[in-house]
Design a protein around this motif. Structure first.
Motif, short mmCIF file in Angstrom:
data_model
loop_
_atom_site.label_atom_id
_atom_site.label_comp_id
_atom_site.label_asym_id
_atom_site.label_seq_id
_atom_site.Cartn_x
_atom_site.Cartn_y
_atom_site.Cartn_z
N ILE A 167 0.79 -1.15 -0.05
CA ILE A 167 -0.06 0.08 -0.09
C ILE A 167 0.86 1.28 0.05
O ILE A 167 1.89 1.55 0.84
N ASP A 168 0.34 2.18 -0.81
CA ASP A 168 1.03 3.58 -0.61
C ASP A 168 0.20 4.48 -1.21
O ASP A 168 -1.23 4.37 -0.94
N GLY A 169 0.43 6.03 -1.05
CA GLY A 169 -0.54 6.80 -1.38
C GLY A 169 -1.16 6.81 -2.50
O GLY A 169 -2.26 7.56 -2.50
N ASN A 170 -0.91 6.12 -3.42
CA ASN A 170 -1.39 6.16 -4.76
C ASN A 170 -2.64 4.59 -4.91
O ASN A 170 -3.20 4.60 -6.00
N THR A 171 -2.48 3.93 -3.63
CA THR A 171 -3.27 2.81 -3.86
C THR A 171 -5.01 3.16 -3.78
O THR A 171 -5.36 3.79 -2.81
N ALA A 172 -5.52 2.83 -4.78
CA ALA A 172 -6.95 3.04 -4.92
C ALA A 172 -7.98 1.99 -4.47
O ALA A 172 -9.09 2.32 -3.92
N ALA A 173 -7.48 0.92 -4.67
CA ALA A 173 -8.57 -0.16 -4.02
C ALA A 173 -7.85 -1.56 -3.90
O ALA A 173 -6.60 -1.58 -4.42
N ILE A 174 -8.14 -2.38 -3.04
CA ILE A 174 -7.80 -3.82 -2.82
C ILE A 174 -8.80 -4.49 -3.42
O ILE A 174 -9.94 -4.60 -2.98
N VAL A 175 -8.49 -5.36 -4.28
CA VAL A 175 -9.36 -6.56 -4.77
C VAL A 175 -9.12 -7.80 -3.86
O VAL A 175 -7.93 -8.09 -3.78
N LEU A 176 -10.26 -8.29 -3.67
CA LEU A 176 -10.42 -9.28 -2.45
C LEU A 176 -11.10 -10.45 -3.31
O LEU A 176 -12.54 -10.11 -3.28
N ASN A 177 -10.78 -11.61 -3.62
CA ASN A 177 -11.48 -12.58 -4.34
C ASN A 177 -11.73 -14.04 -3.28
O ASN A 177 -10.77 -14.55 -2.77
N ASN A 178 -13.10 -13.97 -2.85
CA ASN A 178 -13.18 -15.08 -1.97
C ASN A 178 -14.68 -15.58 -1.96
O ASN A 178 -15.55 -14.37 -2.18
N PRO A 179 -14.94 -16.69 -2.32
CA PRO A 179 -13.94 -18.07 -2.61
C PRO A 179 -12.94 -17.56 -3.69
O PRO A 179 -13.43 -17.12 -4.62
N SER A 180 -11.96 -18.19 -3.92
CA SER A 180 -10.75 -17.75 -4.99
C SER A 180 -11.01 -18.76 -6.01
O SER A 180 -10.78 -19.95 -5.93
N ASN A 181 -10.61 -18.04 -7.20
CA ASN A 181 -10.23 -18.75 -8.30
C ASN A 181 -8.66 -17.95 -8.52
O ASN A 181 -8.71 -16.87 -8.80
N PRO A 182 -7.66 -18.89 -8.46
CA PRO A 182 -7.79 -20.42 -8.83
C PRO A 182 -7.49 -21.45 -7.75
O PRO A 182 -7.55 -22.45 -7.83
N CYS A 183 -7.36 -20.76 -6.41
CA CYS A 183 -7.05 -21.42 -5.44
C CYS A 183 -7.89 -22.30 -4.93
O CYS A 183 -7.48 -23.30 -4.12
N GLY A 184 -9.18 -21.98 -4.90
CA GLY A 184 -10.22 -22.99 -4.31
C GLY A 184 -10.52 -22.80 -2.73
O GLY A 184 -11.05 -23.52 -2.02
N SER A 185 -9.82 -21.68 -2.21
CA SER A 185 -9.92 -21.47 -0.75
C SER A 185 -11.25 -20.56 -0.31
O SER A 185 -11.75 -19.81 -1.10
N ASN A 186 -11.38 -20.64 0.97
CA ASN A 186 -12.60 -20.06 1.32
C ASN A 186 -12.22 -19.29 2.96
O ASN A 186 -11.77 -20.12 3.97
N PHE A 187 -12.22 -18.10 2.93
CA PHE A 187 -11.71 -17.41 4.13
C PHE A 187 -12.40 -17.45 5.15
O PHE A 187 -13.82 -17.44 5.15
N SER A 188 -12.02 -17.80 6.40
CA SER A 188 -12.86 -17.62 7.55
C SER A 188 -13.25 -16.24 7.91
O SER A 188 -12.45 -15.20 7.22
N VAL A 224 -12.44 -1.66 -0.70
CA VAL A 224 -12.29 -2.80 -1.32
C VAL A 224 -13.33 -3.25 -2.31
O VAL A 224 -14.56 -2.74 -2.18
N ILE A 225 -12.73 -3.87 -3.23
CA ILE A 225 -13.77 -4.54 -4.26
C ILE A 225 -13.63 -6.07 -4.10
O ILE A 225 -12.66 -6.71 -4.22
N ALA A 226 -14.70 -6.67 -3.82
CA ALA A 226 -14.82 -7.99 -3.21
C ALA A 226 -15.39 -8.71 -4.29
O ALA A 226 -16.55 -8.62 -4.72
N ASP A 227 -14.56 -9.42 -4.91
CA ASP A 227 -15.17 -10.45 -6.04
C ASP A 227 -15.80 -11.69 -5.20
O ASP A 227 -14.93 -12.70 -4.90
N GLU A 228 -17.09 -11.73 -5.31
CA GLU A 228 -17.75 -12.87 -4.69
C GLU A 228 -18.57 -13.84 -5.71
O GLU A 228 -19.59 -14.32 -5.32
N ILE A 229 -18.16 -13.69 -6.88
CA ILE A 229 -18.74 -14.52 -8.01
C ILE A 229 -19.14 -15.98 -7.53
O ILE A 229 -19.85 -16.71 -7.82
N TYR A 230 -18.08 -16.74 -6.45
CA TYR A 230 -18.36 -18.05 -6.38
C TYR A 230 -18.85 -18.04 -4.84
O TYR A 230 -18.84 -18.98 -3.96
N GLU A 231 -19.80 -16.97 -4.43
CA GLU A 231 -20.48 -16.98 -3.20
C GLU A 231 -21.06 -18.42 -2.85
O GLU A 231 -21.97 -18.98 -3.78
#
Length: 427
Positions: free
Chosen positions: A189-210, A228-235
């Motif tokens: 992260i720095d002063g130019n960071t505009a967003a964090i993309v969080l993919n859960n459950p994950s492609n390609p990992c198959g993980s599911n965060f607690s 945050v941009i939360a990619d939850e297409i595998y909800e």
């Protein structure tokens, strides 16, 4: 009066000009910045299958390919009814029909998530949702960057670089079920960071965060005031014993744009119906909402026929359909995991959900292959089994296996993979 000779002389003149004047038409910067990273890698592979063995494609994240996973009867009936009503053949509001948005809000309001229809924007598939979210938050003219997971699906980088925004990776930890390396995330992260993309459950990992891990990630976002941009297409595509937790349910104080859609859970990726949910507890996104509405007006919204069917799809699809899908994927994952464990030089990571499994190639045991690309290419050539190499997801020395195929196909593919590894493995 029309003069044919005059027209002929003009044509000759134009032809003579073309011989002496060169044209130069340059594509736009945005077009030149657009790259499909999976295609760049795969198209450069010399993929020639063994003619004596049928091709098994464990590469494409389309659950409909083999025909063993089909949309629910209720989903098909909903579209049929929408078509026959004839009420959804014209233009609708660019952010979506109010009844369809209300249906999405009700569908996603569970386990602590309370969503209003006015928080929902319908899009042309989840990729369109992601494009809107990245475009509305990040600006190449301001030297912005967004943080994306590694390994992760390459569309985030494609969409960012298209508009001149830097895509900066943060690491996931394989031995911790691919959880986010929190220290590495914060270091990016720095002063130019505009967003964090969080993919859960994950492609390609198959993980599911607690829930705890999601809170830890969101705490970093909150402390640094990064949306945050939360990619939850595998909800909710999680295996028995697992629980999906949406970022919207955590009351983190972080403004979040949540992306989802019908494609995966409802097994209709070609229908192109995605959504954005604006989760904003403190009114941080007031201007962002207006700009998202403006971005929606570029294409006048998503597929109207599917919008008409959406309330019935989301309300009438039975719980048994979801359970069948998750159980099928879990069974296939277990089969693949057990069989690949017996393949020399491979280490599979058991997924907790989604439609994928990552497999590590212990490259030192296969010195004849320079990298995972060469490994995947040779396996296709000899065994007619193709998996996407980890390089497609910004991680070398891995393969991604799709687990949506029929169980007998998984068995055959894993048998061939094992034979290939046993043939080339060196002590």
């Amino acid at each position: 009066m029309y003069d044919r000779k005059l027209e002929q002389r003009a044509s000759v003149s134009i032809i003579e000009d073309l011989k002496t004047v060169s044209w130069k038409v340059e594509p736009s910067t945005a077009a030149k910045n657009t790259r499909n990273f999976i295609r760049e890698i795969v198209d450069n592979l010399d993929l020639k299958p063994n003619p004596d063995k049928s091709v098994i494609a464990l590469s494409i994240g389309d659950p409909t390919i083999y025909g063993n996973l089909k949309a629910a009867a209720e989903t098909i009936e909903a579209v049929r009814a929408s078509l026959e009503q004839g009420l959804f053949n014209g233009y609708l509001p660019s952010t979506g029909h109010q009844d369809a948005k209300q249906a999405v809000a009700e569908y996603l309001s569970h386990n602590g998530s309370e969503i209003n229809a006015n928080d929902v924007i319908l899009c042309s598939g989840c990729s369109s949702s992601l494009e809107h979210c990245i475009t509305v938050l990040a600006d190449g003219a301001k030297n912005h960057n967004i943080l994306i997971p590694r390994p992760g699906f390459p569309i985030y980088r494609t969409l960012a670089e298209h508009i001149g925004v830097e895509a900066r990776y943060y690491n996931l930890i394989p031995e911790n079920n691919w959880e986010v390396d929190l220290h590495h995330l914060e270091s990016q992260i720095d002063g130019n960071t505009a967003a964090i993309v969080l993919n859960n459950p994950s492609n390609p990992c198959g993980s599911n965060f607690s829930e705890e891990h999601l809170r830890n990630v969101l705490e970093i976002a909150y402390n640094n005031r990064i949306p945050v941009i939360a990619d939850e297409i595998y909800e909710n595509i999680v295996f028995p014993g697992e629980k999906f937790v949406s970022t919207a349910s955590l009351n983190s104080g972080v403004p979040i744009l949540i992306c989802g859609g019908l494609a995966k859970r409802f097994l209709v990726p070609g229908w192109r119906l995605g959504w954005i949910v604006v989760h904003d507890e403190f009114g941080v996104f007031d201007e962002v909402r207006k700009s998202l509405n403006a971005l929606s007006q570029r294409t006048i919204g998503s597929n109207t026929l599917i919008q008409g069917a959406l309330p019935a799809i989301l309300k009438n699809t039975p719980k048994s359909f979801y359970e069948f899908l998750n159980n099928t994927l879990a069974r296939n994952a277990q089969v693949a995991f057990e069989k690949i464990q017996n393949a020399k030089g491979l280490t599979p990571f058991m997924p907790q959900g989604t439609m994928y499994m990552l497999v590590e190639i212990r490259m030192e045991k296969f010195p004849m292959f320079e990298n995972g690309l060469a490994f995947a290419q040779k396996m296709m050539e000899e065994e007619s089994v193709f998996c996407l190499p980890g390089e497609c997801f910004a991680i070398s020395g891995f393969l991604r296996i799709v687990i949506t195929v029929p169980e007998d196909v998984i068995n055959e593919a894993c048998l061939r993979i094992s034979e290939f590894c046993n043939r080339y493995y060196t002590m």
